[in-house]
Design a protein around this motif. Structure first.
Motif, short mmCIF file in Angstrom:
data_model
loop_
_atom_site.label_atom_id
_atom_site.label_comp_id
_atom_site.label_asym_id
_atom_site.label_seq_id
_atom_site.Cartn_x
_atom_site.Cartn_y
_atom_site.Cartn_z
N TYR A 35 -33.00 19.56 27.76
CA TYR A 35 -33.27 20.70 26.88
C TYR A 35 -32.30 21.83 27.20
O TYR A 35 -32.00 22.10 28.36
CB TYR A 35 -34.71 21.18 27.06
CG TYR A 35 -35.75 20.18 26.64
CD1 TYR A 35 -36.23 20.16 25.33
CD2 TYR A 35 -36.24 19.23 27.53
CE1 TYR A 35 -37.18 19.23 24.93
CE2 TYR A 35 -37.19 18.30 27.15
CZ TYR A 35 -37.66 18.31 25.85
OH TYR A 35 -38.59 17.38 25.46
N LEU A 36 -31.83 22.50 26.15
CA LEU A 36 -30.86 23.58 26.30
C LEU A 36 -31.56 24.93 26.39
O LEU A 36 -32.42 25.25 25.57
CB LEU A 36 -29.90 23.58 25.11
CG LEU A 36 -28.82 24.66 25.09
CD1 LEU A 36 -27.84 24.46 26.25
CD2 LEU A 36 -28.08 24.66 23.76
N ARG B 222 -16.57 26.08 30.75
CA ARG B 222 -16.91 25.11 31.80
C ARG B 222 -18.38 25.20 32.22
O ARG B 222 -19.01 24.18 32.54
CB ARG B 222 -16.00 25.34 33.01
CG ARG B 222 -16.13 24.27 34.08
CD ARG B 222 -15.03 24.42 35.12
NE ARG B 222 -15.19 23.49 36.21
CZ ARG B 222 -14.85 22.21 36.19
NH1 ARG B 222 -14.31 21.70 35.10
NH2 ARG B 222 -15.02 21.44 37.24
N ASP B 223 -18.95 26.41 32.20
CA ASP B 223 -20.31 26.59 32.70
C ASP B 223 -21.32 26.95 31.62
O ASP B 223 -22.48 27.20 31.94
CB ASP B 223 -20.33 27.70 33.78
CG ASP B 223 -19.54 27.30 35.01
OD1 ASP B 223 -19.83 26.24 35.58
OD2 ASP B 223 -18.62 28.05 35.40
N PHE B 224 -20.91 26.99 30.34
CA PHE B 224 -21.83 27.36 29.27
C PHE B 224 -21.94 26.21 28.28
O PHE B 224 -21.02 25.93 27.52
CB PHE B 224 -21.38 28.63 28.55
CG PHE B 224 -22.44 29.22 27.68
CD1 PHE B 224 -23.30 30.18 28.18
CD2 PHE B 224 -22.59 28.81 26.36
CE1 PHE B 224 -24.29 30.74 27.37
CE2 PHE B 224 -23.57 29.35 25.55
CZ PHE B 224 -24.43 30.31 26.06
N CYS C 18 -16.81 19.67 31.00
CA CYS C 18 -17.96 20.54 31.25
C CYS C 18 -18.45 20.29 32.68
O CYS C 18 -18.44 19.15 33.16
CB CYS C 18 -19.09 20.23 30.26
SG CYS C 18 -18.62 20.34 28.51
N ARG C 19 -18.88 21.36 33.34
CA ARG C 19 -19.29 21.20 34.74
C ARG C 19 -20.54 20.35 34.88
O ARG C 19 -20.65 19.52 35.76
CB ARG C 19 -19.53 22.58 35.37
CG ARG C 19 -19.76 22.52 36.88
CD ARG C 19 -20.02 23.91 37.44
NE ARG C 19 -18.88 24.80 37.25
CZ ARG C 19 -17.83 24.84 38.07
NH1 ARG C 19 -17.77 24.05 39.12
NH2 ARG C 19 -16.84 25.69 37.83
N SER C 20 -21.51 20.56 33.96
CA SER C 20 -22.77 19.82 34.06
C SER C 20 -22.63 18.43 33.44
O SER C 20 -22.22 18.30 32.29
CB SER C 20 -23.89 20.59 33.35
OG SER C 20 -25.07 19.80 33.28
#
Length: 205
Positions: free
Chosen positions: A113-114, A102-104, A91-93
């Motif tokens: 927090y999501l 990758r970005d979600f 995952c990017r984060s």
């Protein structure tokens, strides 16, 4: 005498080789463990190609890169199936615990927090953290209250001492589409009615 010296040298040489042989056996055993599920495995880098349905997980330790075949990708990664190889992609984060792409992000790590696939230390403006979850949800600002309705009791505006009157307020269309958590949109209160109905009963349809 020379024969005795030769035997001593041979004995010393064999003793020196013993730790090396033991280390090689341990290294081979470790290599076999790291190559579980592999079709192709490197002594230096671990798995290179995995069996069907397994995912190739690659991580770095300094400048070296290692591979391992796994059934499911670990936290912080998501599985991508391909024609030749299935891979675990990170995952990017770094604050994301599991992601759809990758970005979600689908779940954030503790203290985050999501909101809309991203992780935040605090919920963005116009959102609030949901009870029991670490997800942010849109909040809404309803429009103004309407006038109080007629005082009624069982759809009649007269004939009883007490009745109920209500008022409502609308929610913006955008807030409804986002599934925002809104405050009360209807209020009711007790009201006094006319005891007698002049000229017959009046009903509210």
């Amino acid at each position: 005498m020379q024969w005795i010296i030769f035997m001593l040298l041979l004995f010393i040489s064999s003793m020196e080789m013993l730790p090396q042989n033991r280390w090689k056996k341990q290294a081979s055993a470790g290599l076999l463990e790291n190559c579980t599920g592999c079709i192709l495995c490197s002594e230096d880098n671990g798995c290179i190609t995995c069996h069907h349905r397994l995912f190739l997980l690659i991580w770095r330790d300094g400048i070296r890169q290692y591979g391992m075949c796994v059934h499911t990708c670990p936290p912080g990664y998501f599985g991508v199936r391909g024609l030749e190889v299935n891979r675990c992609t990170k995952c990017r984060s770094p604050s994301c615990e599991s992601c759809f792409s990758r970005d979600f992000c689908m779940k954030c790590k503790d203290k985050f927090y999501l909101y809309k696939g991203q992780c935040f230390r605090q919920c963005p403006p116009s959102t609030a953290a949901q009870p029991g979850t670490r997800e942010c949800q849109e909040t809404c600002e309803p429009g103004p209250w309407s006038e109080w309705s007629a005082c009624t009791h069982e759809s009649r505006t007269c004939g009883c001492k007490w009745g109920v009157e209500t008022r409502v307020r609308e929610v913006p269309e955008a807030a409804r589409e986002e599934g925002a958590a809104c405050p009360a949109l209807q209020e009711s209160r007790r009201c006094r009615m006319k005891k007698h109905c002049p000229g017959g009963e009046h009903r509210v349809e």
